[in-house]
Scaffold this active site. Structure first.
Site, PDB file in Angstrom:
ATOM      1  N   TYR A  96      -3.245   6.443 -36.119  1.00 43.97           N
ATOM      2  CA  TYR A  96      -3.522   6.067 -37.505  1.00 43.97           C
ATOM      3  C   TYR A  96      -4.921   5.492 -37.642  1.00 43.97           C
ATOM      4  O   TYR A  96      -5.598   5.197 -36.647  1.00 43.97           O
ATOM      5  CB  TYR A  96      -2.473   5.079 -38.013  1.00 43.97           C
ATOM      6  CG  TYR A  96      -2.638   3.640 -37.529  1.00 43.97           C
ATOM      7  CD1 TYR A  96      -2.374   3.280 -36.209  1.00 43.97           C
ATOM      8  CD2 TYR A  96      -3.073   2.637 -38.403  1.00 43.97           C
ATOM      9  CE1 TYR A  96      -2.519   1.968 -35.778  1.00 43.97           C
ATOM     10  CE2 TYR A  96      -3.222   1.329 -37.981  1.00 43.97           C
ATOM     11  CZ  TYR A  96      -2.940   0.996 -36.665  1.00 43.97           C
ATOM     12  OH  TYR A  96      -3.090  -0.301 -36.241  1.00 43.97           O
ATOM     13  N   LYS A 154      -5.878   3.919 -31.188  1.00 39.19           N
ATOM     14  CA  LYS A 154      -5.256   3.362 -32.402  1.00 39.19           C
ATOM     15  C   LYS A 154      -3.974   4.135 -32.697  1.00 39.19           C
ATOM     16  O   LYS A 154      -3.937   5.014 -33.566  1.00 39.19           O
ATOM     17  CB  LYS A 154      -6.254   3.411 -33.567  1.00 39.19           C
ATOM     18  CG  LYS A 154      -5.891   2.458 -34.686  1.00 39.19           C
ATOM     19  CD  LYS A 154      -7.066   2.173 -35.587  1.00 39.19           C
ATOM     20  CE  LYS A 154      -6.688   1.332 -36.797  1.00 39.19           C
ATOM     21  NZ  LYS A 154      -6.293  -0.038 -36.486  1.00 39.19           N
ATOM     22  N   GLU A 183      -7.924  -9.653 -27.844  1.00 44.57           N
ATOM     23  CA  GLU A 183      -8.094  -9.444 -29.281  1.00 44.57           C
ATOM     24  C   GLU A 183      -6.912 -10.057 -29.991  1.00 44.57           C
ATOM     25  O   GLU A 183      -6.073 -10.707 -29.356  1.00 44.57           O
ATOM     26  CB  GLU A 183      -8.228  -7.952 -29.610  1.00 44.57           C
ATOM     27  CG  GLU A 183      -7.026  -7.110 -29.243  1.00 44.57           C
ATOM     28  CD  GLU A 183      -7.226  -5.624 -29.578  1.00 44.57           C
ATOM     29  OE1 GLU A 183      -7.919  -5.305 -30.547  1.00 44.57           O
ATOM     30  OE2 GLU A 183      -6.646  -4.791 -28.852  1.00 44.57           O
ATOM     31  N   LEU A 236      -8.961  -2.672 -28.859  1.00 46.84           N
ATOM     32  CA  LEU A 236      -9.318  -1.640 -29.838  1.00 46.84           C
ATOM     33  C   LEU A 236     -10.805  -1.774 -30.196  1.00 46.84           C
ATOM     34  O   LEU A 236     -11.251  -2.880 -30.523  1.00 46.84           O
ATOM     35  CB  LEU A 236      -8.481  -1.777 -31.110  1.00 46.84           C
ATOM     36  CG  LEU A 236      -8.720  -0.620 -32.062  1.00 46.84           C
ATOM     37  CD1 LEU A 236      -7.917   0.602 -31.636  1.00 46.84           C
ATOM     38  CD2 LEU A 236      -8.411  -0.978 -33.490  1.00 46.84           C
TER      39      LEU A 236
HETATM   40  N1  PDD Z   1      -5.990  -3.155 -37.548  1.00 47.92           N
HETATM   41  N2  PDD Z   1      -7.586  -4.714 -32.987  1.00 47.92           N
HETATM   42  C1  PDD Z   1      -6.371  -4.320 -33.422  1.00 47.92           C
HETATM   43  C2  PDD Z   1      -5.220  -4.388 -32.474  1.00 47.92           C
HETATM   44  C3  PDD Z   1      -6.214  -3.853 -34.738  1.00 47.92           C
HETATM   45  O1  PDD Z   1      -5.008  -3.434 -35.157  1.00 47.92           O
HETATM   46  C4  PDD Z   1      -7.341  -3.837 -35.612  1.00 47.92           C
HETATM   47  C5  PDD Z   1      -7.267  -3.350 -37.024  1.00 47.92           C
HETATM   48  C6  PDD Z   1      -8.592  -4.256 -35.113  1.00 47.92           C
HETATM   49  C7  PDD Z   1      -9.838  -4.239 -35.947  1.00 47.92           C
HETATM   50  O2  PDD Z   1     -10.312  -2.931 -36.121  1.00 47.92           O
HETATM   51  P1  PDD Z   1     -11.177  -2.514 -37.405  1.00 47.92           P
HETATM   52  O3  PDD Z   1     -12.312  -3.454 -37.493  1.00 47.92           O
HETATM   53  O4  PDD Z   1     -11.599  -1.135 -37.114  1.00 47.92           O
HETATM   54  O5  PDD Z   1     -10.269  -2.618 -38.603  1.00 47.92           O
HETATM   55  C8  PDD Z   1      -8.672  -4.686 -33.798  1.00 47.92           C
HETATM   56  C9  PDD Z   1      -5.798  -2.510 -38.823  1.00 47.92           C
HETATM   57  C10 PDD Z   1      -6.570  -3.097 -39.942  1.00 47.92           C
HETATM   58  C11 PDD Z   1      -4.301  -2.392 -39.074  1.00 47.92           C
HETATM   59  O6  PDD Z   1      -3.611  -2.119 -38.107  1.00 47.92           O
HETATM   60  O7  PDD Z   1      -3.870  -2.520 -40.220  1.00 47.92           O
END
Ligand code: PDD
Length: 295
Positions: free
Chosen positions: A37, A153, A185, A209
């Site tokens: 996703y 992801k 994280e 991630l």
């Molecule tokens: N999540 N690490 C994890 C485990 C995450 O699920 C996310 C983002 C990030 C930050 O990534 P980015 O800056 O690309 O949004 C880091 C999204 C927002 C979600 O699962 O809804």
């Protein structure tokens, strides 16, 4: 009442009302969590860092050996159409691809004739209220119980879900994941630390991630001459930090001001968002505005 999901949604090449968008219960996303996703923020009807999100989508698809059902331009057209049809200027676009529905349950991949399931929808972008940004949020630390490909992801998010719920159960906004004594994280965010004026970020490894927001923050730090150190962050460094931030496409930059019930930082700023969090948030807003003007 404002709906959470705008109509139409996108499903397998068609735009249709959410109520008519059906997926087989044999879909491997449902049976195995076998899918990927993306979450893409949209400001003033412009998708933020769309190419980067679609590149990460491709990297995750490659990582799970699933062919991309759409070319890059195809995804862009889907995203643009969802943005145009939704009633909000600021949105969050969710994309999901699963390995589709075979006529049986078998762990191994289905035959190549089984098409993937591609689903996408727009929802309103829920930003952090100014009052919450002013105080910052609380977080807990938890052991990182996820698998070893956290760079992908993928939709199998059970460990993240349980960690985040543990935080929520304790009245906290995020759970910070600790593996082998190192801070990796958050359950759904990247984590930055500030110590003695230096912005510390964990390196991109298979245990974290690679956040799109993470990249923007490092670019902004470089652009404004903010010292940065990219290195593994020990749990003890996290606890001694002057500032701790969570970052993501939907949270942007949000200060964590309480960690496991203790105030983050020392002196007059203890338990309050630090100066660099506010500065980075402003740089981020300025950058967004530039991108929105440029299109
Ligand atoms: N999540 N690490 C994890 C485990 C995450 O699920 C996310 C983002 C990030 C930050 O990534 P980015 O800056 O690309 O949004 C880091 C999204 C927002 C979600 O699962 O809804």
């Amino acid at each position: 009442m404002t709906p959470y999901v705008a109509d139409p949604v996108y499903l397998n090449g068609r735009f249709l009302p959410l109520a008519e968008a059906g997926v087989s219960p044999l879909d491997r996303g449902f049976l195995y969590g076998d899918g990927v996703y993306e979450v893409i923020p949209v400001y003033s009807r412009r998708a933020f860092r769309l190419d980067e999100h679609l590149t990460r989508l491709q990297a995750t698809l490659d990582g799970i050996r699933l062919a991309n059902p759409l070319p890059l331009e195809g995804w862009k057209a889907v995203v643009l159409q969802l943005i145009e049809a939704a009633p909000w200027d600021d949105q969050s676009i969710y994309l999901q691809v699963t390995r589709g529905a075979d006529d049986k349950r078998d762990h191994a991949f289905p035959p190549a004739s089984v098409p993937p399931t591609a689903f996408a929808f727009a929802s309103p972008l829920v930003t952090t209220p100014a009052e919450v940004r002013a105080t910052g949020v609380a977080a807990i630390t938890v052991p990182d119980l996820r698998w070893a490909r956290c760079d992908l992801k993928v939709i199998s998010l059970l460990a993240n879900v349980l960690a985040r719920q543990q935080a929520v159960d304790q009245g906290c906004a995020e759970a910070i994941l600790i593996r082998d004594g190192l801070m990796k994280e958050g359950a759904a965010s990247n984590i930055f630390v500030v110590k003695d004026g230096v912005l510390l970020a964990p390196p991109k490894t298979h245990l974290m991630l690679p956040g799109i927001t993470y990249d923007v923050i490092l670019e902004l730090a470089e652009c404004y001459g903010q010292p940065v150190k990219i290195a593994e962050i020990e749990e003890s460094e996290l606890r001694r930090a002057d500032e701790v931030w969570m970052t993501s496409s939907t949270k942007e930059i949000l200060a964590i001001t309480t960690l496991d019930g203790q105030p983050v930082g020392n002196g007059p700023n203890a338990g309050k968002p630090g100066p660099l969090a506010g500065q980075m948030w402003q740089w981020y807003q300025d950058f967004k505005n530039t991108v929105m003007r440029k299109g």
